[in-house]
Design a protein around this motif. Structure first.
Motif, PDB file in Angstrom:
ATOM      1  N   ALA A 280       5.094   7.322  11.474  1.00 27.97           N
ATOM      2  CA  ALA A 280       4.331   8.012  10.432  1.00 27.97           C
ATOM      3  C   ALA A 280       2.999   7.317  10.217  1.00 27.97           C
ATOM      4  O   ALA A 280       2.949   6.096  10.065  1.00 27.97           O
TER       5      ALA A 280
ATOM      6  N   THR B  19       4.394   9.265   4.922  1.00 24.21           N
ATOM      7  CA  THR B  19       5.497   8.305   4.865  1.00 24.21           C
ATOM      8  C   THR B  19       6.342   8.532   3.609  1.00 24.21           C
ATOM      9  O   THR B  19       7.580   8.545   3.664  1.00 24.21           O
TER      10      THR B  19
ATOM     11  N   ARG C 190      10.302   9.617   3.539  1.00 28.72           N
ATOM     12  CA  ARG C 190      11.284   8.788   2.833  1.00 28.72           C
ATOM     13  C   ARG C 190      11.990   9.577   1.731  1.00 28.72           C
ATOM     14  O   ARG C 190      13.197   9.423   1.536  1.00 28.72           O
TER      15      ARG C 190
ATOM     16  N   PRO D 293      10.813   6.099   8.526  1.00 28.70           N
ATOM     17  CA  PRO D 293      10.244   6.107   9.878  1.00 28.70           C
ATOM     18  C   PRO D 293      10.426   4.758  10.581  1.00 28.70           C
ATOM     19  O   PRO D 293      10.452   3.705   9.925  1.00 28.70           O
TER      20      PRO D 293
ATOM     21  N   ALA E  45       5.706   2.901  10.069  1.00 28.20           N
ATOM     22  CA  ALA E  45       4.836   3.608   9.131  1.00 28.20           C
ATOM     23  C   ALA E  45       3.547   2.815   8.998  1.00 28.20           C
ATOM     24  O   ALA E  45       3.584   1.590   8.859  1.00 28.20           O
TER      25      ALA E  45
ATOM     26  N   LEU F 256       6.360   2.953  -1.678  1.00 26.06           N
ATOM     27  CA  LEU F 256       6.079   2.338  -0.377  1.00 26.06           C
ATOM     28  C   LEU F 256       5.897   0.824  -0.468  1.00 26.06           C
ATOM     29  O   LEU F 256       5.510   0.182   0.503  1.00 26.06           O
TER      30      LEU F 256
ATOM     31  N   THR G 147       6.742  -1.409   8.359  1.00 23.38           N
ATOM     32  CA  THR G 147       5.604  -0.794   7.678  1.00 23.38           C
ATOM     33  C   THR G 147       4.388  -1.654   7.960  1.00 23.38           C
ATOM     34  O   THR G 147       4.395  -2.857   7.683  1.00 23.38           O
TER      35      THR G 147
END
Length: 177
Positions: A36, A42, A46, A52, A55, A74, A109
């Motif tokens: 993502a 993202t 989620r 993902p 991300a 996030l 991430t």
């Protein structure tokens, strides 16, 4: 490492894949792994129950800070990598971190200081065939790019038109130069 020349900007106006407004529908159609690109994308993935594999987020959407709900959702501290990447460019640090993240056994991430908008290009190049790269299309929804040999060739062609050391960028990604 690479910068987007002004004459190439028009190549990014149209989506590179199917556009979805519903994350559940996108997830039903998407191959795995999913990469993502973007905070809002993202967040929606989620919220639909899918983290993902990779991300890339920068705390912004359409050049504005994301709202607090997205930012908070996030903000998980585990498995994060921080990189710098200036607007209109793709840094060596972003490329190397992206290549490593795709091979990681856990979801990663990548928090970008700068801008992650162009990361979909190298993401398609390093995501295994059969996977999906998802990015946001302002005012339209989420674009799902099925990672196929044709998609890889298209993204590579665009990358090769950028200004900078394309060969070194491909090597950093682990893609044959």
């Amino acid at each position: 490492m690479l910068t987007l020349p002004d004459d190439l900007r028009g190549s990014f106006k149209d989506p590179f894949g199917d556009v979805y407004e519903d994350a559940d529908a996108l997830l039903a159609d998407a191959g795995r792994p999913i990469v993502a690109v973007g905070d809002v994308v993202t967040y929606h993935l989620r919220q639909a129950g899918h983290v993902p594999a990779v991300a890339l987020v920068d705390g912004r959407t359409e050049r504005e800070a994301v709202d607090e709900a997205i930012s908070d959702a996030l903000a998980d501290p585990e498995h994060r990598r921080a990189v710098e990447n200036p607007p209109g460019a793709i840094s060596e640090e972003l490329l190397a971190t992206l290549a490593d993240a795709v091979d990681a056994p856990e979801p990663i991430t990548i928090v970008v200081d700068g801008e992650e908008d162009l990361a979909a290009l190298p993401a398609v190049l390093v995501t295994p065939a059969g996977g999906t790269v998802v990015y946001g299309q302002p005012g339209e929804g989420m674009v799902a790019v099925a990672v196929t040999p044709d998609a890889k060739a298209e993204m590579r062609s665009l990358l090769e038109q950028m200004t900078g050391d394309v060969e070194a960028a491909l090597t950093t990604l682990g893609v044959d130069a």
